[in-house]
Write an enzyme that holds these catalytic residues in place. Structure first.
Site, PDB file in Angstrom:
ATOM      1  N   SER A 155      15.787 -80.865  25.971  1.00  0.00           N
ATOM      2  CA  SER A 155      16.125 -80.081  27.178  1.00  0.00           C
ATOM      3  C   SER A 155      14.939 -79.174  27.487  1.00  0.00           C
ATOM      4  O   SER A 155      14.166 -78.819  26.574  1.00  0.00           O
ATOM      5  CB  SER A 155      17.358 -79.209  26.913  1.00  0.00           C
ATOM      6  OG  SER A 155      17.540 -78.283  27.961  1.00  0.00           O
ATOM      7  N   TYR A 167      21.926 -73.095  21.916  1.00  0.00           N
ATOM      8  CA  TYR A 167      21.636 -74.422  22.484  1.00  0.00           C
ATOM      9  C   TYR A 167      20.118 -74.641  22.552  1.00  0.00           C
ATOM     10  O   TYR A 167      19.610 -75.675  22.121  1.00  0.00           O
ATOM     11  CB  TYR A 167      22.259 -74.513  23.879  1.00  0.00           C
ATOM     12  CG  TYR A 167      21.974 -75.813  24.596  1.00  0.00           C
ATOM     13  CD1 TYR A 167      22.617 -76.982  24.235  1.00  0.00           C
ATOM     14  CD2 TYR A 167      21.053 -75.867  25.651  1.00  0.00           C
ATOM     15  CE1 TYR A 167      22.362 -78.178  24.888  1.00  0.00           C
ATOM     16  CE2 TYR A 167      20.792 -77.054  26.314  1.00  0.00           C
ATOM     17  CZ  TYR A 167      21.457 -78.202  25.930  1.00  0.00           C
ATOM     18  OH  TYR A 167      21.192 -79.395  26.579  1.00  0.00           O
TER      19      TYR A 167
HETATM   20  N1  LIG Z   1      23.710 -81.339  32.022  1.00  0.00           N
HETATM   21  C1  LIG Z   1      22.651 -80.563  31.862  1.00  0.00           C
HETATM   22  O1  LIG Z   1      22.398 -79.629  32.654  1.00  0.00           O
HETATM   23  C2  LIG Z   1      21.688 -80.825  30.732  1.00  0.00           C
HETATM   24  C3  LIG Z   1      20.424 -80.216  30.769  1.00  0.00           C
HETATM   25  C4  LIG Z   1      19.519 -80.471  29.754  1.00  0.00           C
HETATM   26  C5  LIG Z   1      19.869 -81.327  28.718  1.00  0.00           C
HETATM   27  N2  LIG Z   1      21.106 -81.899  28.685  1.00  0.00           N
HETATM   28  C6  LIG Z   1      21.399 -82.812  27.579  1.00  0.00           C
HETATM   29  O2  LIG Z   1      21.637 -84.097  28.111  1.00  0.00           O
HETATM   30  C7  LIG Z   1      22.391 -84.854  27.176  1.00  0.00           C
HETATM   31  C8  LIG Z   1      23.510 -85.572  27.888  1.00  0.00           C
HETATM   32  O3  LIG Z   1      24.406 -84.592  28.392  1.00  0.00           O
HETATM   33  P1  LIG Z   1      25.153 -84.773  29.786  1.00  0.00           P
HETATM   34  O4  LIG Z   1      24.634 -83.721  30.689  1.00  0.00           O
HETATM   35  O5  LIG Z   1      25.141 -86.195  30.214  1.00  0.00           O
HETATM   36  O6  LIG Z   1      26.611 -84.294  29.338  1.00  0.00           O
HETATM   37  P2  LIG Z   1      28.029 -85.043  29.325  1.00  0.00           P
HETATM   38  O7  LIG Z   1      28.960 -84.058  28.693  1.00  0.00           O
HETATM   39  O8  LIG Z   1      28.353 -85.568  30.666  1.00  0.00           O
HETATM   40  O9  LIG Z   1      27.800 -86.284  28.347  1.00  0.00           O
HETATM   41  C9  LIG Z   1      27.652 -86.124  26.959  1.00  0.00           C
HETATM   42  C10 LIG Z   1      28.353 -87.283  26.257  1.00  0.00           C
HETATM   43  O10 LIG Z   1      28.127 -87.130  24.843  1.00  0.00           O
HETATM   44  C11 LIG Z   1      29.340 -87.433  24.177  1.00  0.00           C
HETATM   45  N3  LIG Z   1      29.366 -86.780  22.865  1.00  0.00           N
HETATM   46  C12 LIG Z   1      29.599 -85.459  22.594  1.00  0.00           C
HETATM   47  N4  LIG Z   1      29.571 -85.263  21.268  1.00  0.00           N
HETATM   48  C13 LIG Z   1      29.307 -86.461  20.692  1.00  0.00           C
HETATM   49  C14 LIG Z   1      29.175 -86.887  19.355  1.00  0.00           C
HETATM   50  N5  LIG Z   1      29.328 -86.026  18.337  1.00  0.00           N
HETATM   51  N6  LIG Z   1      28.896 -88.183  19.114  1.00  0.00           N
HETATM   52  C15 LIG Z   1      28.763 -89.062  20.142  1.00  0.00           C
HETATM   53  N7  LIG Z   1      28.921 -88.723  21.425  1.00  0.00           N
HETATM   54  C16 LIG Z   1      29.183 -87.431  21.700  1.00  0.00           C
HETATM   55  C17 LIG Z   1      30.438 -86.911  25.107  1.00  0.00           C
HETATM   56  O11 LIG Z   1      31.693 -87.512  24.806  1.00  0.00           O
HETATM   57  C18 LIG Z   1      29.872 -87.288  26.461  1.00  0.00           C
HETATM   58  O12 LIG Z   1      30.295 -88.584  26.845  1.00  0.00           O
HETATM   59  C19 LIG Z   1      22.842 -83.867  26.100  1.00  0.00           C
HETATM   60  O13 LIG Z   1      22.003 -83.991  24.970  1.00  0.00           O
HETATM   61  C20 LIG Z   1      22.642 -82.520  26.765  1.00  0.00           C
HETATM   62  O14 LIG Z   1      22.424 -81.497  25.812  1.00  0.00           O
HETATM   63  C21 LIG Z   1      22.020 -81.672  29.676  1.00  0.00           C
END
Ligand SMILES: NC(=O)c1ccc[n+]([C@@H]2O[C@H](COP(=O)([O-])OP(=O)(O)OC[C@H]3O[C@@H](n4cnc5c(N)ncnc54)[C@H](O)[C@@H]3O)[C@@H](O)[C@H]2O)c1
Length: 270
Positions: A155, A167
């Protein structure tokens, strides 16, 4: 014309939502066969249904990335379904639950159990996934020269003070892990990179991508980024795809911001 990952077998975690689902669909569009892994098996199954609807090949697996045995089983599923593994995309990630109406929690308000869970998923999940993939890559190659690609979703919060202390700390760990592991496995032909997205409207942190206020939320997220728009999950998936493709065959140890210029700085006076 061949896709960017034509014929490759990829395991993508967090595949039931957001970036993970977008990545499964994009990697399949570019010729990969994909194992869609998520702790929510039903959502991973729905991603696979969307792949099949589009004429691609994928299988779903329930997997908790914080449990090494569960991650090993997901790699075994790739071998069982498609005969090998070429790519792991460690994308699953979580944050501490936001305070309703107040947003991100301060560090002093975080409970030990929830902090431990975030660390386990965001740091150990990436470590276990990478270990399991490297073991499989090594089995596949002659003289241990298996090759293979590891990409993780870190991130922009791992690059700068942004997005919450705990985080950001876990994502900073992923950034450093990416550099250090890239050096350790470079002589095995394995490349290790990460993508560092900024704000995306997904199910992350209690958000709702189907919210009736979606346009307003995207507009306000967009204002935080110099290019003026929120990051789309597909933007992040595209960067991961590039890093796993032969176009990036001499790129390793990179943490690539996908942040509309956020990490680069701000205009003087802004
Ligand atoms: N959304 C944002 O603003 C943002 C910004 C920077 C980074 N991220 C990162 O992007 C990545 C994807 O997140 P997203 O935004 O698509 O969120 P999201 O919540 O839509 O998707 C995350 C998915 O991970 C799954 N998950 C959670 N814990 C898990 C585990 N222990 N084992 C397997 N699967 C698991 C959830 O069920 C979900 O389907 C993450 O690493 C998040 O930290 C998100």
């Amino acid at each position: 014309m061949d896709g960017l990952v034509q014929g490759k077998v990829a395991l993508i975690t967090g595949a039931g939502s957001g970036v993970g689902r977008a990545a499964v669909l994009l990697f399949v569009e570019h010729g990969a066969k994909v194992v869609a892994a998520d702790i929510n098996a039903a959502n991973a199954q729905e991603t696979v249904r969307l792949v099949k609807e589009a004429g691609g090949e994928a299988v779903a697996v329930g997997c908790d990335v914080s449990d090494p045995a569960s991650v090993d089983a997901a790699v075994a599923k790739a071998v069982e379904a498609f005969g090998r593994l070429d790519i792991i995309y460690n994308n699953a990630g979580i944050t501490v639950n936001p305070v309703p109406g107040k947003g991100l929690k301060s560090l002093i308000d975080c409970e030990p159990e929830e902090m431990k869970r975030v660390e386990d998923v965001n740091i150990n999940g990436v470590i276990y996934g990478s270990q399991a993939a490297i073991r499989q890559f090594e089995k596949q190659g002659a003289n241990g020269q298996g090759g293979g690609c590891i990409v993780s979703t870190a991130s922009v919060a791992g690059l700068m003070g942004y997005g919450g202390v705990l985080y950001g700390t876990t994502k900073g760990a992923v950034v450093q892990f990416t550099r250090a592991l890239a050096i350790e496995v470079a002589d095995k032909g394995i490349r290790v990179n990460a993508v560092c997205p900024a704000g995306m409207l997904t199910n992350y942190a209690g958000m709702n991508p189907d919210s009736e206020h979606k346009d307003r939320i995207l507009d306000s997220m967009g204002k935080a980024h110099p290019l003026g728009r929120a990051i789309d999950p597909r933007d992040t998936a595209s960067a991961a795809l590039f890093l796993c493709s032969d176009l990036a065959s001499n790129i390793t140890g990179v943490n690539l911001p996908v942040d509309g210029g956020l990490y680069a700085g701000r205009k003087t006076g802004a």
